[in-house]
Write an enzyme that holds these catalytic residues in place. Sequence first.
Site, short mmCIF file in Angstrom:
data_model
loop_
_atom_site.label_atom_id
_atom_site.label_comp_id
_atom_site.label_asym_id
_atom_site.label_seq_id
_atom_site.Cartn_x
_atom_site.Cartn_y
_atom_site.Cartn_z
CB ALA A 211 -19.35 -6.64 -24.30
NE ARG B 195 -6.01 -12.14 -26.23
CZ ARG B 195 -6.83 -12.88 -26.97
NH1 ARG B 195 -6.35 -13.53 -28.01
NH2 ARG B 195 -8.12 -12.97 -26.69
N GLY C 266 -15.30 -18.18 -20.40
CA GLY C 266 -15.35 -18.53 -21.81
C GLY C 266 -16.60 -18.07 -22.53
CG ASP D 140 -13.16 -8.98 -29.68
OD1 ASP D 140 -14.10 -9.50 -30.29
OD2 ASP D 140 -12.16 -9.63 -29.28
CG ASN E 13 -15.34 -18.66 -35.34
OD1 ASN E 13 -16.40 -18.25 -35.80
ND2 ASN E 13 -15.12 -18.78 -34.03
CB ALA F 227 -1.22 35.44 -37.11
CB SER G 251 -1.21 39.72 -35.26
OG SER G 251 -1.61 39.54 -36.59
CB ALA H 185 -0.53 43.88 -33.45
C1 UD1 Z 1 -12.71 -15.86 -30.47
C2 UD1 Z 1 -13.08 -17.24 -31.00
C3 UD1 Z 1 -12.22 -17.54 -32.22
C4 UD1 Z 1 -12.43 -16.47 -33.26
C5 UD1 Z 1 -12.17 -15.09 -32.70
C6 UD1 Z 1 -12.65 -14.04 -33.68
C7 UD1 Z 1 -13.82 -18.53 -29.06
C8 UD1 Z 1 -13.46 -19.62 -28.11
N1 UD1 Z 1 -12.88 -18.22 -29.97
O1 UD1 Z 1 -11.35 -15.91 -30.00
O2 UD1 Z 1 -12.58 -18.81 -32.76
O3 UD1 Z 1 -11.60 -16.72 -34.38
O4 UD1 Z 1 -12.89 -14.88 -31.48
O5 UD1 Z 1 -12.30 -12.76 -33.28
O6 UD1 Z 1 -14.91 -18.02 -28.99
N2 UD1 Z 1 -16.01 -12.86 -23.78
C9 UD1 Z 1 -16.95 -12.87 -22.78
N3 UD1 Z 1 -16.82 -13.75 -21.75
C10 UD1 Z 1 -15.80 -14.64 -21.66
C11 UD1 Z 1 -14.84 -14.64 -22.70
C12 UD1 Z 1 -14.96 -13.75 -23.74
O7 UD1 Z 1 -17.91 -12.09 -22.83
O8 UD1 Z 1 -15.77 -15.40 -20.69
C13 UD1 Z 1 -16.15 -11.91 -24.90
C14 UD1 Z 1 -14.99 -10.93 -25.02
O9 UD1 Z 1 -15.27 -9.74 -24.32
C15 UD1 Z 1 -14.91 -10.70 -26.52
C16 UD1 Z 1 -15.49 -11.97 -27.13
O10 UD1 Z 1 -16.17 -12.64 -26.10
O11 UD1 Z 1 -15.71 -9.61 -26.92
C17 UD1 Z 1 -14.42 -12.89 -27.71
O12 UD1 Z 1 -13.49 -13.25 -26.72
P1 UD1 Z 1 -11.93 -13.27 -26.99
O13 UD1 Z 1 -11.24 -13.67 -25.75
O14 UD1 Z 1 -11.50 -12.01 -27.63
O15 UD1 Z 1 -11.84 -14.48 -28.03
P2 UD1 Z 1 -10.69 -14.78 -29.09
O16 UD1 Z 1 -9.55 -15.40 -28.40
O17 UD1 Z 1 -10.42 -13.58 -29.90
CA CA Z 2 -11.17 -11.49 -29.81
#
Ligand code: UD1
Ligand code: CA
Length: 416
Positions: free
Chosen positions: A11, A17, A79, A104, A171, A348, A373, A391
């Site tokens: 999270a 986006r 990532g 999410d 996934n 009312a 009312s 009223a």
């Molecule tokens: C990700 C998956 C994708 C999958 C999709 C499902 C990866 C690389 N891709 O893509 O395969 O189909 O979810 O919904 O995992 N987050 C962190 N730290 C970071 C990046 C992200 O905590 O550095 C958290 C975000 O807050 C989020 C979750 O990881 O809750 C997923 O990240 P998000 O960027 O939404 O991944 P997607 O592009 O949706």
């Molecule tokens: Ca996502």
Amino acid sequence: MKKNIAVIILAAGKSTRMKSELPKVLHPLCGRPMLGYVLDLAAGLKPEQVVAVLGYKQELVRKIIPKGAKIVIQKKLIGTADAVKAGLSALKGFKGTVLVLYGDNPLLKNETLKKLLDYHLENNVDATLLTAYLKKPSGYGRIRRDKYFSICGIVEEKDADEVEKDIKEINTGIMAFKKDKLEGNLKYVRPQNRKKEYYLTDIIEILAKKGYLVDGVKAEDAQEALGINTRAELAQANSLMQKRINDKLMQDGVTIIDPASTFIDFGTKIGADTVIYPFTVIQSGVKIGKRCSVGPFAHLREEVELKDDVTAGNFIEMVRAKIGSKTFVKHFSYIGDSHVGSSVNIGAGTVTANFDGIRKNYTVIKDNANIGSDTIIVAPAKIGKFAITGAGSVVTKNIPDKAVVAGVPARILRKG
Ligand code: UD1
Ligand code: CA
């Protein structure tokens, strides 16, 4: 089978986006931050430990993390693999299964997670993915399978070629790992992709290539897979969650005339045989008794409590108000910061003028009072039992029991 399970919830991400200042995981679904549902899912598994990985505006997000969960901060948002690595740092002594949940992804169901974990444990799998089949898989990572139909990797949409983009199995992001396999192989994940991020999804190919057992469990209901990245997906998830809330209420004996136009937040209580008419909005925390009638076009906001047999009819707004049993508030009224007794009739157009420009003031209306009312009650004010207002009265003073008042400002016509 003894289940040693720890849950890591990702999270830390921004709201790129969503184009929002608010962290994405705090955007509400039916009146509750989406992350709240994910935290519930984790708690529902009764794991040994829950770890929430926070980053972007963590000072806001941590407010909703329950005490029992550990918080770790991902320093740079580079990532999902890096986020999991951060999460593992809070699980030093732990041995067993690590379940990764995405903050999410709030529509997942508890039984689906249980199915995933059961499969993972019973079959002694090293990494089990929750997958789903989507007619329109765009935006999601696609599951790659080899000629034996074994999972051999995940390719992100941005990195997929045309053939891979056609794959309908996606996934969900939910994965269960043997902790040692996860921990031992995260270091091999490289940021070799269009976004230059460390993708958790890459670990699947790494594990498969090493000959570890990688497998998938399919989510029965593809809607559970919905990951919220955009406002449009937020709206879609909101309406799916709303349907679940309304369905549950109907199962419990509440009549909802038109669920599609009835907006009831998570965390409301409504008694059996209450009827909710269309175009009604009921916010989180509201409590409604049995056999009440609410709406059409009613807005019940925070801290409203209706006892049994209450009518809150058309165009009613209530906030921080307790309404006693058998009381009628049938037409266009605003009742705020009020305590209304039982068997009161509120005519009312009645308004409790609770705000004097600086503070909110309280109105008390005792049992069996009859409010004419268009009465305006300038709070603070107390209206006694069996009292009557004519009223159009503007009440500026306390009214004794059984008194009759009328006028602007209201004067006593008959003492009680
Ligand atoms: C990700 C998956 C994708 C999958 C999709 C499902 C990866 C690389 N891709 O893509 O395969 O189909 O979810 O919904 O995992 N987050 C962190 N730290 C970071 C990046 C992200 O905590 O550095 C958290 C975000 O807050 C989020 C979750 O990881 O809750 C997923 O990240 P998000 O960027 O939404 O991944 P997607 O592009 O949706
Ligand atoms: Ca996502």
